[in-house]
Design an enzyme around this catalytic site. Sequence first.
Site, PDB file in Angstrom:
ATOM      1  N   ARG A  53       0.833  -1.204   0.000  1.00 18.28           N
ATOM      2  CA  ARG A  53       0.000   0.000   0.000  1.00 18.28           C
ATOM      3  C   ARG A  53       0.874   1.264   0.000  1.00 18.28           C
ATOM      4  NH1 ARG A  53      -2.299  -0.485   4.434  1.00 18.28           N
ATOM      5  NH2 ARG A  53      -4.392  -1.252   3.930  1.00 18.28           N
ATOM      6  N   TYR A  98      17.592  10.665  -0.806  1.00 20.05           N
ATOM      7  CA  TYR A  98      18.991  11.097  -0.896  1.00 20.05           C
ATOM      8  C   TYR A  98      19.101  11.916  -2.188  1.00 20.05           C
ATOM      9  CZ  TYR A  98      24.079  10.409  -0.310  1.00 20.05           C
ATOM     10  OH  TYR A  98      25.426  10.592  -0.150  1.00 20.05           O
ATOM     11  N   ARG A 163      27.304  24.519   2.715  1.00 23.16           N
ATOM     12  CA  ARG A 163      27.581  24.052   1.336  1.00 23.16           C
ATOM     13  C   ARG A 163      26.816  22.744   1.154  1.00 23.16           C
ATOM     14  NH1 ARG A 163      28.505  19.547  -0.549  1.00 23.16           N
ATOM     15  NH2 ARG A 163      30.657  19.038  -0.040  1.00 23.16           N
ATOM     16  N   LYS A 181      21.548  11.256   5.183  1.00 20.87           N
ATOM     17  CA  LYS A 181      22.752  10.417   5.386  1.00 20.87           C
ATOM     18  C   LYS A 181      22.460   9.348   6.445  1.00 20.87           C
ATOM     19  CE  LYS A 181      25.838  12.674   2.779  1.00 20.87           C
ATOM     20  NZ  LYS A 181      26.765  12.127   1.805  1.00 20.87           N
ATOM     21  N   GLU A 252      29.594  17.066   7.767  1.00 18.48           N
ATOM     22  CA  GLU A 252      28.985  16.977   6.433  1.00 18.48           C
ATOM     23  C   GLU A 252      28.641  18.354   5.884  1.00 18.48           C
ATOM     24  OE1 GLU A 252      28.289  13.695   5.046  1.00 18.48           O
ATOM     25  OE2 GLU A 252      28.190  14.949   3.260  1.00 18.48           O
ATOM     26  N   ASP A 253      29.023  18.595   4.664  1.00 17.93           N
ATOM     27  CA  ASP A 253      28.596  19.774   3.913  1.00 17.93           C
ATOM     28  C   ASP A 253      28.841  21.096   4.639  1.00 17.93           C
ATOM     29  OD1 ASP A 253      27.981  17.865   2.075  1.00 17.93           O
ATOM     30  OD2 ASP A 253      25.901  18.464   1.766  1.00 17.93           O
ATOM     31  N   ASP A 275      32.948  13.494   5.857  1.00 14.72           N
ATOM     32  CA  ASP A 275      32.456  12.672   4.754  1.00 14.72           C
ATOM     33  C   ASP A 275      32.860  13.247   3.394  1.00 14.72           C
ATOM     34  OD1 ASP A 275      30.920  10.640   3.549  1.00 14.72           O
ATOM     35  OD2 ASP A 275      29.251  12.031   3.303  1.00 14.72           O
ATOM     36  N   ASP A 276      32.807  14.567   3.249  1.00 13.13           N
ATOM     37  CA  ASP A 276      33.078  15.162   1.935  1.00 13.13           C
ATOM     38  C   ASP A 276      34.552  15.037   1.549  1.00 13.13           C
ATOM     39  OD1 ASP A 276      30.376  16.248   1.331  1.00 13.13           O
ATOM     40  OD2 ASP A 276      30.755  17.191   3.268  1.00 13.13           O
ATOM     41  N   ALA A 312      35.959  18.369  -1.584  1.00 10.42           N
ATOM     42  CA  ALA A 312      35.773  17.067  -2.214  1.00 10.42           C
ATOM     43  C   ALA A 312      36.949  16.744  -3.137  1.00 10.42           C
ATOM     44  CB  ALA A 312      34.451  17.049  -2.981  1.00 10.42           C
ATOM     45  N   ASN A 420      26.836  17.156  -7.241  1.00 15.75           N
ATOM     46  CA  ASN A 420      25.447  16.815  -6.918  1.00 15.75           C
ATOM     47  C   ASN A 420      24.597  18.063  -6.773  1.00 15.75           C
ATOM     48  OD1 ASN A 420      25.865  13.970  -6.651  1.00 15.75           O
ATOM     49  ND2 ASN A 420      26.861  14.339  -4.696  1.00 15.75           N
ATOM     50  N   ASN A 466      29.483   7.819  -5.301  1.00 14.15           N
ATOM     51  CA  ASN A 466      28.935   8.648  -4.222  1.00 14.15           C
ATOM     52  C   ASN A 466      29.410   8.064  -2.896  1.00 14.15           C
ATOM     53  OD1 ASN A 466      26.918   9.515  -2.120  1.00 14.15           O
ATOM     54  ND2 ASN A 466      26.148  10.658  -3.870  1.00 14.15           N
TER      55      ASN A 466
HETATM   56  N1  LIG Z   1      30.004  12.325  -5.426  1.00 11.69           N
HETATM   57  C1  LIG Z   1      30.168  12.512  -4.133  1.00 11.69           C
HETATM   58  O1  LIG Z   1      30.151  11.570  -3.322  1.00 11.69           O
HETATM   59  C2  LIG Z   1      30.404  13.891  -3.631  1.00 11.69           C
HETATM   60  C3  LIG Z   1      30.210  14.980  -4.419  1.00 11.69           C
HETATM   61  N2  LIG Z   1      30.441  16.233  -3.929  1.00 11.69           N
HETATM   62  C4  LIG Z   1      30.135  17.346  -4.791  1.00 11.69           C
HETATM   63  O2  LIG Z   1      31.320  18.053  -5.081  1.00 11.69           O
HETATM   64  C5  LIG Z   1      31.005  19.399  -5.353  1.00 11.69           C
HETATM   65  C6  LIG Z   1      32.028  20.287  -4.683  1.00 11.69           C
HETATM   66  O3  LIG Z   1      32.037  20.142  -3.287  1.00 11.69           O
HETATM   67  P1  LIG Z   1      33.105  20.974  -2.418  1.00 11.69           P
HETATM   68  O4  LIG Z   1      34.475  20.673  -2.886  1.00 11.69           O
HETATM   69  O5  LIG Z   1      32.869  20.746  -1.007  1.00 11.69           O
HETATM   70  O6  LIG Z   1      32.641  22.436  -2.782  1.00 11.69           O
HETATM   71  P2  LIG Z   1      33.371  23.815  -3.017  1.00 11.69           P
HETATM   72  O7  LIG Z   1      32.320  24.782  -3.350  1.00 11.69           O
HETATM   73  O8  LIG Z   1      34.276  24.096  -1.883  1.00 11.69           O
HETATM   74  O9  LIG Z   1      34.303  23.554  -4.271  1.00 11.69           O
HETATM   75  C7  LIG Z   1      33.950  23.848  -5.588  1.00 11.69           C
HETATM   76  C8  LIG Z   1      35.222  24.032  -6.370  1.00 11.69           C
HETATM   77  O10 LIG Z   1      34.854  24.246  -7.715  1.00 11.69           O
HETATM   78  C9  LIG Z   1      35.556  25.376  -8.193  1.00 11.69           C
HETATM   79  N3  LIG Z   1      34.828  26.077  -9.247  1.00 11.69           N
HETATM   80  C10 LIG Z   1      33.722  26.853  -9.147  1.00 11.69           C
HETATM   81  N4  LIG Z   1      33.407  27.369 -10.347  1.00 11.69           N
HETATM   82  C11 LIG Z   1      34.332  26.930 -11.214  1.00 11.69           C
HETATM   83  C12 LIG Z   1      34.567  27.126 -12.600  1.00 11.69           C
HETATM   84  N5  LIG Z   1      33.771  27.898 -13.332  1.00 11.69           N
HETATM   85  N6  LIG Z   1      35.621  26.535 -13.159  1.00 11.69           N
HETATM   86  C13 LIG Z   1      36.447  25.745 -12.434  1.00 11.69           C
HETATM   87  N7  LIG Z   1      36.292  25.524 -11.114  1.00 11.69           N
HETATM   88  C14 LIG Z   1      35.238  26.101 -10.511  1.00 11.69           C
HETATM   89  C15 LIG Z   1      35.716  26.277  -6.990  1.00 11.69           C
HETATM   90  O11 LIG Z   1      36.761  27.205  -7.258  1.00 11.69           O
HETATM   91  P3  LIG Z   1      37.279  28.279  -6.191  1.00 11.69           P
HETATM   92  O12 LIG Z   1      38.051  27.470  -5.186  1.00 11.69           O
HETATM   93  O13 LIG Z   1      38.130  29.182  -7.001  1.00 11.69           O
HETATM   94  O14 LIG Z   1      36.080  28.923  -5.628  1.00 11.69           O
HETATM   95  C16 LIG Z   1      36.026  25.250  -5.920  1.00 11.69           C
HETATM   96  O15 LIG Z   1      37.398  24.933  -5.912  1.00 11.69           O
HETATM   97  C17 LIG Z   1      29.562  19.589  -4.903  1.00 11.69           C
HETATM   98  O16 LIG Z   1      28.732  19.614  -6.046  1.00 11.69           O
HETATM   99  C18 LIG Z   1      29.253  18.353  -4.100  1.00 11.69           C
HETATM  100  O17 LIG Z   1      27.895  17.979  -4.181  1.00 11.69           O
HETATM  101  C19 LIG Z   1      30.911  16.435  -2.660  1.00 11.69           C
HETATM  102  C20 LIG Z   1      31.110  15.382  -1.824  1.00 11.69           C
HETATM  103  C21 LIG Z   1      30.809  14.026  -2.239  1.00 11.69           C
HETATM  104  C1  LIG Z   2      27.366  13.289  -1.635  1.00 11.17           C
HETATM  105  C2  LIG Z   2      27.814  14.382  -0.803  1.00 11.17           C
HETATM  106  O1  LIG Z   2      28.226  14.175   0.325  1.00 11.17           O
HETATM  107  C3  LIG Z   2      27.799  15.701  -1.328  1.00 11.17           C
HETATM  108  O2  LIG Z   2      27.481  15.905  -2.498  1.00 11.17           O
HETATM  109  O3  LIG Z   2      28.114  16.622  -0.565  1.00 11.17           O
HETATM  110 MG   LIG Z   3      28.345  15.951   1.464  1.00  9.63          MG
END
Ligand SMILES: NC(=O)C1=CN([C@@H]2O[C@H](COP(=O)(O)OP(=O)(O)OC[C@H]3O[C@@H](n4cnc5c(N)ncnc54)[C@H](OP(=O)(O)O)[C@@H]3O)[C@@H](O)[C@H]2O)C=CC1
Ligand SMILES: CC(=O)C(=O)O
Ligand SMILES: [Mg+2]
Length: 582
Positions: A53, A98, A163, A181, A252-253, A275-276, A312, A420, A466
């Site tokens: 259901r 998720y 974030r 999570k 996280e985030d 986690d990230d 990440a 993501n 992921n």
């Molecule tokens: N698949 C998975 O399991 C996971 C995925 N992620 C994903 O990773 C992504 C990033 O996370 P996180 O590292 O914490 O986030 P941040 O926002 O800290 O990092 C983003 C990075 O991308 C860079 N960036 C932004 N715009 C541009 C551009 N136009 N050209 C090139 N580089 C660019 C930023 O540059 P600058 O440093 O100059 O600002 C920064 O270094 C998110 O989308 C998150 O969802 C995260 C964790 C797990």
């Molecule tokens: C999957 C994850 O932890 C993130 O995108 O931040």
């Molecule tokens: Mg995360």
Amino acid sequence: MTVSETNNIHIQQISKSSYLNQSTATPTELRNALRLHGLSPAKVESFDTQKKRALAQLRSKSSDIEKYVFLAWLRNTNVRLFYGLVSDQLEETLPLIYTPTVGTACQNYSSIYPFLAPPGQPDGLFLSINDLPNLTQIIQNYRPYPQNPELTPQIAVITDGSRILGLGDLGVGGMGIPVGKLQLYVAGAGVDPRRTIPITLDLGTNNEDKLKDEFYLGLRQKRVGDDQFFPFVDAVIQSLTSLYPKLLIQFEDFSSEHAFQLLEKYQPTNFCFNDDIQGTGAVILAGFMNAINLAGIPAKDHKILFFGAGSAAVGVAKQLAAYFVNDHGMSEDEAREMVWLVDSKGLVTLDRGDRLAEHKLYFARKDNSGSQYPDIASVIEHVRPTALFGLSSQAGAFSEQVLKSMAGLNERPIVFPLSNPAYQAECSFEQAMIHTKGKVIFASGTAFPKYTDPNTGLISAPGQGNNMYIFPGLGLGGILAQPDTISDRLIYSAARACANALTVEERSQGLLYPVLPRIRQVSAEVAAAVVAESVAEGTARNEEAIKLVNAHDRSALLKFVTSNMWTTNEVEEEITTFAPHL
Ligand SMILES: NC(=O)C1=CN([C@@H]2O[C@H](COP(=O)(O)OP(=O)(O)OC[C@H]3O[C@@H](n4cnc5c(N)ncnc54)[C@H](OP(=O)(O)O)[C@@H]3O)[C@@H](O)[C@H]2O)C=CC1
Ligand SMILES: CC(=O)C(=O)O
Ligand SMILES: [Mg+2]
């Protein structure tokens, strides 16, 4: 209080308990014994009928966000039915609880919040900067399952909403992430749902839209500065650990700089991980270990380009560098030189002229002879990468031209658009398949649909890189082994176990990660590896685990792990303890 008065309280609690109340599946004898008779219609149905259901109701909802609200309501009113449904229908429900739908839920959290949980059934624990003087008391207010006060929390996932996925600062709306999570901890690794705490720190938000939104439920102020941020987080960690000394804390985030600073501060002394940085690092290393077998290029000949240089990307880069050192005998410098980072200003080099954030310095290039590379096309031409990882939240950044360049440089290019949710990904699976003519070795952060080749009819499945394949098992392994801290060695063992978890059939299909319905088995493998590594490094404190590992009996160790996994059967067993005469 008399025995009968105490029983009355129990009975009232059971009828209201989202954990114990089985609603229409409660057998007649129990209804009578626990004075639940008449509180639901007469029909006693099976768990399967209830799940059928619930699934039909779920499917009747016209949008994913309605499905999210329905599932949240189900979890907050009937835990057993929710996890029964999720476990049976992982491929359908995971994208709802998720990524990607949790992203939409976080964006709309303040609008949907009142419909997620009935009054008195908190969705999670909210701690605001104004709560600083009373943190310990407020943390103890979080008792969604009051009939079991002895079940101390084992795991907390904490965010400050700054974030959230690739969606930026969502303030208290970030709560959807710890909630999501922790659902994976339960469904994916069998952590007892009553022993989890989702926590969102409300330190304000810099999101102007949220500050203007009349329904926004968080503090209506800009985020506090570091002078308040760090002492507040510290007070939260101290309160949590003094109340629950064995609690594992998952960060996280958090925005990238804070994420690195918190990890550096707490990893050496506290039972925690990020986690990230570490979970993502481990899961992508696992996928990479499997990808290089498919790519057919020796590990030492890879050139790895990261588009994005945040928590990440740097977390993954560090994990890969550790792999080149540990498994391929490279020096630390050689391993570091396998990696190129690109941020919003282009290739990260030491002489670019801007002040680099601390976390970018380690991988900043110094072999660029003074030249700078401001965009992805020029970086690809300069580096000639074999692998391209997207962790930038820049939708579509892996354009047709980028994908064609990767395919031109490599027989089997490794392309992982990992941002993501799906609409923030650097490219889709379909785009990657089309523009590399099917040569790509692919994984994305959020699942993409399978791709059918229009000419051959051949169906290809994308990988999902992921951290959900790591954190549930890593957390469970930590909970079982009980080391004081989560070391880099434990994270590395989780990555290797995840890579090795592929079955022969999955390998023959060219998969990088196990199929989703096997997530509990994967988590068991990861947890067992973490327990074994904890014993090997001498940090495990659980005597039973130590004995099993030292006996070198892998199947006994796996059995120990799986026997400690919570299942929905435990609800039935527990409710009968309230009616021992039955
Ligand atoms: N698949 C998975 O399991 C996971 C995925 N992620 C994903 O990773 C992504 C990033 O996370 P996180 O590292 O914490 O986030 P941040 O926002 O800290 O990092 C983003 C990075 O991308 C860079 N960036 C932004 N715009 C541009 C551009 N136009 N050209 C090139 N580089 C660019 C930023 O540059 P600058 O440093 O100059 O600002 C920064 O270094 C998110 O989308 C998150 O969802 C995260 C964790 C797990
Ligand atoms: C999957 C994850 O932890 C993130 O995108 O931040
Ligand atoms: Mg995360």
